[in-house]
Write an enzyme that holds these catalytic residues in place. Structure first.
Site, short mmCIF file in Angstrom:
data_model
loop_
_atom_site.label_atom_id
_atom_site.label_comp_id
_atom_site.label_asym_id
_atom_site.label_seq_id
_atom_site.Cartn_x
_atom_site.Cartn_y
_atom_site.Cartn_z
N GLU A 1 -13.83 -0.07 -1.99
CA GLU A 1 -14.18 -0.06 -0.57
C GLU A 1 -15.45 0.74 -0.28
O GLU A 1 -15.67 1.82 -0.83
CB GLU A 1 -13.02 0.54 0.27
CG GLU A 1 -13.35 0.61 1.75
CD GLU A 1 -12.15 0.88 2.65
OE1 GLU A 1 -12.36 0.91 3.87
OE2 GLU A 1 -11.02 1.06 2.15
N ASP B 1 0.84 -1.20 0.00
CA ASP B 1 0.00 0.00 0.00
C ASP B 1 0.88 1.25 0.00
O ASP B 1 1.84 1.32 0.76
CB ASP B 1 -0.83 -0.03 1.29
CG ASP B 1 -2.21 0.54 1.10
OD1 ASP B 1 -2.48 1.12 0.04
OD2 ASP B 1 -3.03 0.39 2.03
#
Length: 268
Positions: free
Chosen positions: A186, A88
């Site tokens: 998400e 990430d």
């Protein structure tokens, strides 16, 4: 050593080829120990900047640094030999295409991660294109973006209006055109997420985005009950981890205090 015993790593191409064939599985990990347990069980392991909260105890992910992500990604790569490892990119490390490329090159040089993930909107398309052109595999993160939590005034579920859904579909298609191998989606309403997954040729991995997507990711400490403060609606708990571990700790303390541990067999 026979060829059969050589462990084959999962590649970005294999992940792409799972679209429409089988659901893709992904968990987070931040150290070699967990990565080794998850390795080969899930398709992908995400070294998420969520570690700033679940590992480091901060309130959000914003204070996470690139050095920290590289450290944890190295550890995860030491534990994971099969599952595809994605690093990430933390807040502030991809704010311009040039900076994003410098950050991603560091990740590739200093770790064995096979891809990076970055939170993007339409403004990030140029960045994705630049990274891909320079040999970096990209997973884009759209929908609810934790790194934008302050600017958006909290964690807000996406896909509630037709305009928002159409915007997310358009963004997903442009991300695909710019060469990303997958998208993490998400906090999007299930029906909207399904439409987004159907509109893109690359796999859409959901978290809190319903079942109509191409795969799922969860934060390991949520999924296995080690994070006890609260349980998000989208999490299914597969283990009462904290409870089990605490029981073990109490057994240990009891045995030490009573003189039961170590026994003769456990002594030299």
């Amino acid at each position: 050593m026979s060829m059969q015993s050589v462990v084959k790593s999962i590649t970005t191409t294999q992940i792409l080829n799972k679209k429409g064939v089988e659901k893709i599985t992904m968990l987070t990990a931040y150290d070699a120990l967990m990565a080794k347990i998850f390795d080969g069980e899930v398709d992908m392991i995400l070294v998420g900047d969520s570690l700033q909260m679940s590992f480091f105890g901060e309130q959000d992910t914003l204070s996470c640094t690139l050095d920290s992500m590289i450290y944890h990604t190295k550890a995860v790569c030491n534990g994971a030999k099969q599952s595809l490892v994605v690093c990430d990119m933390p807040f502030g490390s991809t704010s311009t295409p040039k900076l994003a490329l410098e950050s991603a090159i560091r990740v590739y040089k200093e770790t064995k991660a096979q891809a990076i993930k970055l939170e993007v909107g339409f403004e990030g398309l140029e960045t994705i294109e630049m990274l891909v052109q320079n040999g970096i595999a990209v997973m884009a993160h759209i929908g609810l973006k934790p790194q934008f939590v302050r600017s958006e005034g909290g964690y807000k579920v996406q896909g509630k209006t037709q305009d928002n859904v159409e915007s997310l579909i358009s963004l997903a298609q442009k991300i695909e055109q710019n060469g990303a191998f997958s998208i993490l989606l998400e906090g999007v309403k299930a029906e909207a997420a399904k439409q987004i997954a159907q509109s893109a040729k690359i796999p859409i991995i959901g978290i809190g985005s319903g079942a109509g997507v191409d795969g799922q990711v969860l934060v390991w400490s949520d999924a296995f009950g080690f994070f006890e403060e609260f349980k998000p609606k989208f999490v299914r708990q597969y283990l009462k981890g904290a409870e089990l571990l605490r029981e073990g700790v109490r057994e240990y303390v009891k045995d030490v205090k009573s003189g039961d541990f170590p026994s003769e067999q456990e002594s030299y």
